[in-house]
Design a protein around this motif. Structure first.
Motif, PDB file in Angstrom:
ATOM      1  N   GLU A   5       0.831  -1.208   0.000  1.00  0.00           N
ATOM      2  CA  GLU A   5       0.000   0.000   0.000  1.00  0.00           C
ATOM      3  C   GLU A   5       0.868   1.261   0.000  1.00  0.00           C
ATOM      4  N   TYR A   7       3.886   1.668  -1.236  1.00  0.00           N
ATOM      5  CA  TYR A   7       4.502   1.893  -2.544  1.00  0.00           C
ATOM      6  C   TYR A   7       3.474   2.264  -3.600  1.00  0.00           C
ATOM      7  N   ARG A   8       2.258   1.759  -3.465  1.00  0.00           N
ATOM      8  CA  ARG A   8       1.196   2.170  -4.392  1.00  0.00           C
ATOM      9  C   ARG A   8       0.883   3.652  -4.225  1.00  0.00           C
ATOM     10  N   ILE A   9       0.841   4.103  -2.985  1.00  0.00           N
ATOM     11  CA  ILE A   9       0.575   5.521  -2.718  1.00  0.00           C
ATOM     12  C   ILE A   9       1.722   6.373  -3.241  1.00  0.00           C
ATOM     13  N   LYS A  10       2.954   5.917  -3.052  1.00  0.00           N
ATOM     14  CA  LYS A  10       4.118   6.684  -3.519  1.00  0.00           C
ATOM     15  C   LYS A  10       4.133   6.822  -5.043  1.00  0.00           C
ATOM     16  N   ARG A  11       3.463   5.910  -5.758  1.00  0.00           N
ATOM     17  CA  ARG A  11       3.429   5.978  -7.227  1.00  0.00           C
ATOM     18  C   ARG A  11       2.368   6.950  -7.743  1.00  0.00           C
ATOM     19  N   LEU A  12       1.508   7.454  -6.875  1.00  0.00           N
ATOM     20  CA  LEU A  12       0.496   8.410  -7.316  1.00  0.00           C
ATOM     21  C   LEU A  12       1.168   9.687  -7.798  1.00  0.00           C
ATOM     22  N   PRO A  13       0.581  10.352  -8.791  1.00  0.00           N
ATOM     23  CA  PRO A  13       1.178  11.610  -9.255  1.00  0.00           C
ATOM     24  C   PRO A  13       1.039  12.689  -8.181  1.00  0.00           C
ATOM     25  N   TYR A  15      -0.068  15.982  -6.243  1.00  0.00           N
ATOM     26  CA  TYR A  15      -1.340  16.715  -6.184  1.00  0.00           C
ATOM     27  C   TYR A  15      -1.164  18.026  -6.937  1.00  0.00           C
TER      28      TYR A  15
END
Length: 70
Positions: A5, A7-13, A15
């Motif tokens: 979770e 690392y998935r959040i860290k991959r978000l562009p 804001y």
């Protein structure tokens, strides 16, 4: 939070608003004259008649729900 979770959040562009705020701050720091046309940043209080109407409406028992969606 699991590692997956995280690392998935860290991959978000990034804001977009934070990016714009950073660009504006950098421009101001560089001495540029910036006019902020962003919404939600009033520099004056609402007129008294607007505040009076808000108070009036908040006292109505049927004014506390979600709006109708079309």
């Amino acid at each position: 939070m699991s590692d997956d979770e995280f690392y998935r959040i860290k991959r978000l562009p990034p804001y977009v608003i934070a990016e714009v705020n950073g660009m504006r701050a950098a421009a101001r720091a560089a001495g540029e004259d910036i006019i902020d046309l962003g919404m939600g940043n009033p520099d004056l209080p609402p007129p008294p008649h607007v505040l009076d109407k808000l108070i009036e409406v908040t006292k109505k028992p049927d004014a506390h729900g979600y709006s109708q969606s079309w």
